[in-house]
Design a protein around this motif. Sequence first.
Motif, PDB file in Angstrom:
ATOM      1  N   MET A  92     -39.543  54.659 -18.522  1.00 37.18           N
ATOM      2  CA  MET A  92     -39.800  54.025 -17.239  1.00 37.18           C
ATOM      3  C   MET A  92     -40.269  52.602 -17.525  1.00 37.18           C
ATOM      4  O   MET A  92     -41.350  52.386 -18.069  1.00 37.18           O
ATOM      5  CB  MET A  92     -40.859  54.806 -16.457  1.00 37.18           C
ATOM      6  N   ARG A  93     -39.448  51.626 -17.127  1.00 41.24           N
ATOM      7  CA  ARG A  93     -39.723  50.246 -17.451  1.00 41.24           C
ATOM      8  C   ARG A  93     -40.551  49.547 -16.378  1.00 41.24           C
ATOM      9  O   ARG A  93     -41.278  48.607 -16.661  1.00 41.24           O
ATOM     10  CB  ARG A  93     -38.401  49.484 -17.635  1.00 41.24           C
ATOM     11  N   GLU A  94     -40.417  49.983 -15.131  1.00 40.77           N
ATOM     12  CA  GLU A  94     -41.224  49.460 -14.037  1.00 40.77           C
ATOM     13  C   GLU A  94     -41.246  50.480 -12.913  1.00 40.77           C
ATOM     14  O   GLU A  94     -40.539  51.499 -12.971  1.00 40.77           O
ATOM     15  CB  GLU A  94     -40.693  48.117 -13.538  1.00 40.77           C
ATOM     16  N   LEU A  95     -42.056  50.219 -11.900  1.00 44.65           N
ATOM     17  CA  LEU A  95     -42.170  51.160 -10.789  1.00 44.65           C
ATOM     18  C   LEU A  95     -40.934  51.039  -9.902  1.00 44.65           C
ATOM     19  O   LEU A  95     -40.715  50.031  -9.246  1.00 44.65           O
ATOM     20  CB  LEU A  95     -43.434  50.869  -9.972  1.00 44.65           C
ATOM     21  N   GLY A  96     -40.128  52.090  -9.911  1.00 42.97           N
ATOM     22  CA  GLY A  96     -38.920  52.105  -9.095  1.00 42.97           C
ATOM     23  C   GLY A  96     -38.980  53.225  -8.076  1.00 42.97           C
ATOM     24  O   GLY A  96     -40.048  53.789  -7.794  1.00 42.97           O
ATOM     25  N   TYR A  97     -37.818  53.571  -7.539  1.00 45.99           N
ATOM     26  CA  TYR A  97     -37.758  54.544  -6.448  1.00 45.99           C
ATOM     27  C   TYR A  97     -36.575  55.475  -6.640  1.00 45.99           C
ATOM     28  O   TYR A  97     -35.634  55.169  -7.376  1.00 45.99           O
ATOM     29  CB  TYR A  97     -37.626  53.818  -5.099  1.00 45.99           C
ATOM     30  N   ASN A  98     -36.608  56.604  -5.955  1.00 47.98           N
ATOM     31  CA  ASN A  98     -35.451  57.488  -5.936  1.00 47.98           C
ATOM     32  C   ASN A  98     -34.590  57.092  -4.742  1.00 47.98           C
ATOM     33  O   ASN A  98     -34.687  57.660  -3.656  1.00 47.98           O
ATOM     34  CB  ASN A  98     -35.877  58.952  -5.821  1.00 47.98           C
TER      35      ASN A  98
END
Length: 379
Positions: free
Chosen positions: A238-244
């Motif tokens: 996980m490289r940054e805060l993302g979303y589904n």
Amino acid sequence: MKIIPYGRQSIDDNDIHAVTEVLRSDYLTQGPAIPAFEKAFAEYIGARYAVAVSNGTAALHLAAMANNLQPGDKVLTTPITFAASANCARYCGAEVVFADIDPVTYTIDLDKVQEAFEKYPGIKGVVPVDFAGYATDLEKLKAIADRYGAWILEDACHAPGGYFTDSRGNKQLCGNGQFAGQAIFSFHPVKHIATGEGGMITTNDKSVYERLLILRTHGITRDPELMDKNDGGWYMEMRELGYNYRMPDILAALGVTQLKKAEAGLLRRFEIAERYTSGLAGLPLTLPQYTPGHAFHLYVVQTEKRKELYDYLRTQGIYAQVHYIPVHLMPYYRSFGWKEGDFPVAEAYYRQCLSLPMYPTLTDEEQQYVIEKIKSFYA
């Protein structure tokens, strides 16, 4: 009584076959239908890259993130749009400011855009909306935005297949990325291309494209070149805060077959618009201005008796709609100090606007029924 809505999807046997093929396949999500749809859509729009996501709102959110929007930044948009065009900035903690609309096209007024940059220092980006299918002149908008170092995120949900003509006489398709860093589209059932839900981001920037792919999947990558290490075939980071915000293959397969009918659907929309313009001539209505490149997602008329006409048509089974309540007058945005009188052209438009039924499967008989009922109302 038969109901005639303002918009409706068109599903045929080819669409159904494409979906059932996916249901019988090994993949319901994250399978081969996604890149197939992305490739076909990018080619149709004329952009280098396309990223499929779960809906148009998700597309706006991720595109705003890709522009590195930060809390305290300002984003400029139009008050006549669906709330998501503004909300994407709020999702990133940014402030939303507005500019009034052009009284003829109902898109953001470019003269007011210039004024907004002076009035609200620090605007980082602009979200123009190709309202009802009328393409914003992004060449002129970019000339303004460039002076202030601002990016452009085009909300083209109403205008796949639409275009404007630039200063050199070239057609610039909505979403092709020549003047806007990114563009977004929606595949809601009332849109030109219907997948139920779904959205797309187009861009010509490879680095933005690659980041969007990660952001839509929790910020996670399996690409060894992007990871700090690799413990094995199972490994991911996980490289940054993302979303589904992924699109399922079922919807992507439907998108591919819908896209094959897009040009025919666009031509039918032109025919319907011309019939309205001819059939409603002479009535106390302001009819939309047709210009080459208009995609006619909506056919919006204006009338001083909007509420009365709206109510009457519903008694006749015609479900016209209002697009839109000005965003700055929504209670949420009023809480930031926006009020009636801030954007008089948009507010005057809202008091009189009404969208008539407009979709490719609207029959000539149904449309004539709508025209006759409007005539009977004024008679």
